[in-house]
Design an enzyme around this catalytic site. Structure first.
Site, PDB file in Angstrom:
ATOM      1  N   ASP A 106       0.839  -1.189   0.000  1.00 53.14           N
ATOM      2  CA  ASP A 106       0.000   0.000   0.000  1.00 53.14           C
ATOM      3  C   ASP A 106       0.882   1.249   0.000  1.00 53.14           C
ATOM      4  OD1 ASP A 106      -1.972   1.874   0.269  1.00 53.14           O
ATOM      5  OD2 ASP A 106      -2.854   1.017   2.084  1.00 53.14           O
ATOM      6  N   HIS A 115      -0.473   4.097  -0.062  1.00 52.81           N
ATOM      7  CA  HIS A 115      -1.260   4.918   0.873  1.00 52.81           C
ATOM      8  C   HIS A 115      -1.380   6.374   0.437  1.00 52.81           C
ATOM      9  CE1 HIS A 115      -2.815   5.524   5.107  1.00 52.81           C
ATOM     10  NE2 HIS A 115      -3.198   4.274   4.862  1.00 52.81           N
ATOM     11  N   GLU A 156      -1.056  -0.496  -4.199  1.00 50.49           N
ATOM     12  CA  GLU A 156      -2.305   0.198  -3.876  1.00 50.49           C
ATOM     13  C   GLU A 156      -2.079   1.695  -3.735  1.00 50.49           C
ATOM     14  OE1 GLU A 156      -5.427   0.223  -0.106  1.00 50.49           O
ATOM     15  OE2 GLU A 156      -4.376  -1.616  -0.652  1.00 50.49           O
ATOM     16  N   GLU A 187     -10.192   3.311  -2.486  1.00 47.39           N
ATOM     17  CA  GLU A 187     -10.759   3.423  -1.141  1.00 47.39           C
ATOM     18  C   GLU A 187     -11.253   4.831  -0.842  1.00 47.39           C
ATOM     19  OE1 GLU A 187      -7.384   3.934   2.129  1.00 47.39           O
ATOM     20  OE2 GLU A 187      -6.837   2.414   0.643  1.00 47.39           O
ATOM     21  N   HIS A 208     -12.004  -2.460  -0.014  1.00 47.76           N
ATOM     22  CA  HIS A 208     -11.244  -1.912   1.115  1.00 47.76           C
ATOM     23  C   HIS A 208     -12.039  -2.144   2.393  1.00 47.76           C
ATOM     24  CE1 HIS A 208     -10.049   1.728   3.604  1.00 47.76           C
ATOM     25  NE2 HIS A 208      -8.853   1.273   3.264  1.00 47.76           N
TER      26      HIS A 208
END
Length: 385
Positions: free
Chosen positions: A186, A188, A212, A238, A288
């Site tokens: 991720d 993020h 991700e 997400e 998610h």
């Protein structure tokens, strides 16, 4: 089905960072939802109070009409707060209808296309010993896939020294587990466009399952450059809240895995539509879900009926859940048992999770004021968390 006129909506703010919702009908049938924006629980609760006028006194079985009114009944639409409020209400309505009819939600959505769902969970820690220790714990608990943050705070253009650190943890996991463990990474949204390709170069030898949020969703136009650069599957979504938010990246074909959140993207009703849109573009879905048991159950029911769902996130043991974990509020935690990397098809009516209301009401006395950290770079400039 009895009288499903909606009579009450109750909210429960509970640790570690969750907001639960209970809708009760005149016949006594009730349903659970999980409307939450992490760090904005009070704001979402206020939004739900504003939406009550469209819900109280209405027939809970009219899920689609209620969804349309909640979404279109306001001149200003979309966004994390409104869509998360709608998500929790929508989840509870599906729970009520399934219980009233005596069938699990996936039966109402057309029936299951699979009998079990592949799962992954989080591992964390900045030092190698913790990463390996937690990975072994998750494997022992039945998981065959994990995810971890790829980086800490990253400068807009980071030093070569910081770039070289990024691949260290996944390198250790590959050396320890080989390819018996799938590893998602991720980003993020911490990484800015100038650094993404350089980081991919470092990670490519270790074959992550996916990358991700390589860039923030407000910079999704950069995905067309990233997508063509690497064979590693790109995942995002997400922080996208409706089918309209997903429309452009699906049409452009710049993502391999979409990750709508069942507590943010309009609930079961909307995420099922998003999944069908993605299927039309041959794009997969991995919802998610770093949240609680109601959100996870909702995600699983959509997974069970979506042919393009490939893997499901779980917050079991996630580092956010200090003192309380996803199973702690459940009377039937066994429904989330992970066996050989999978959770079996949920079979109880409605969402299939039974909430321990005594424990919930005790936890309300504690509540929470969770907020994500504020990070800064060495020079004092704000850093993405």
């Amino acid at each position: 089905m009895g009288n499903l006129t909606i009579e009450h909506i109750e909210l429960f703010t509970v640790p570690p960072r969750w907001l639960f919702l209970k809708i009760t009908t005149k016949s006594g049938v009730f349903g659970w939802g999980e409307p939450i924006v992490e760090g904005k629980a009070d704001t979402v609760a206020a939004c739900i109070h504003e939406l009550k006028q469209y819900v109280i006194g209405k027939d809970a079985s009219n899920i689609e009409d209620l969804w349309q009114v909640l979404y279109r009944g306001g001149f200003y639409r979309g966004g994390p707060i409104l869509m998360s409020a709608i998500s929790g209400i929508d989840q509870a309505l599906w729970d009520i209808k399934g219980k009233a009819l005596g069938v699990p939600v996936h039966e109402l959505l057309g029936g299951a296309v699979r009998q079990k769902m592949k799962m992954y969970c989080w591992i964390g820690g900045d030092n190698p010993e913790v990463v390996l220790e937690q990975a072994h714990e998750k494997v022992a608990a039945g998981f065959k896939a994990v995810k971890m943050n790829a980086t800490g705070a990253m400068e807009w253009v980071s030093s070569v020294k910081d770039v070289k650190k990024v691949a260290h943890n996944i390198k250790l996991l590959r050396e320890e587990f080989g390819f018996d463990l799938d590893i998602g990474l991720d980003f993020h949204g911490r990484v800015h466009k100038p650094m993404v390709k350089r980081l991919i170069d470092e990670l490519l030898p270790y074959n992550p399952l996916f990358i991700e949020e390589p860039v923030l969703p407000e910079n999704n136009e950069a995905l067309k450059h990233i997508y063509s650069y690497s064979s590693i599957p790109i995942a995002t979504g997400e922080r996208m809240f409706s089918r309209w938010d997903f429309k452009d990246i699906l049409h452009q074909g710049v993502v391999d895995i979409i990750q709508p959140d069942l507590s943010h993207a309009g609930g079961i009703s909307e995420v099922r539509r998003i999944a069908a849109m993605a299927e039309a573009y041959d794009i997969t879905m991995a919802p998610h879900c770093p949240l609680g048991p109601i959100a996870l159950a909702s995600a699983l029911h959509v997974d069970f009926v979506s042919a393009n769902a490939v893997i499901q996130e779980s917050s079991i043991g996630i580092h956010y859940n200090k003192g309380y974990d996803i199973l702690d509020y459940m009377l039937n935690p066994e429904v989330f048992d992970v066996k050989e990397g999978y959770i079996n098809l949920l079979s109880k009516p409605g969402l299939g999770v039974e909430i321990d209301e005594y424990k919930l009401k005790e936890a309300v006395k504690i509540g929470h004021k969770w907020a994500n950290p504020i990070w800064r770079h060495e020079d004092g400039n704000f850093a993405e968390w």
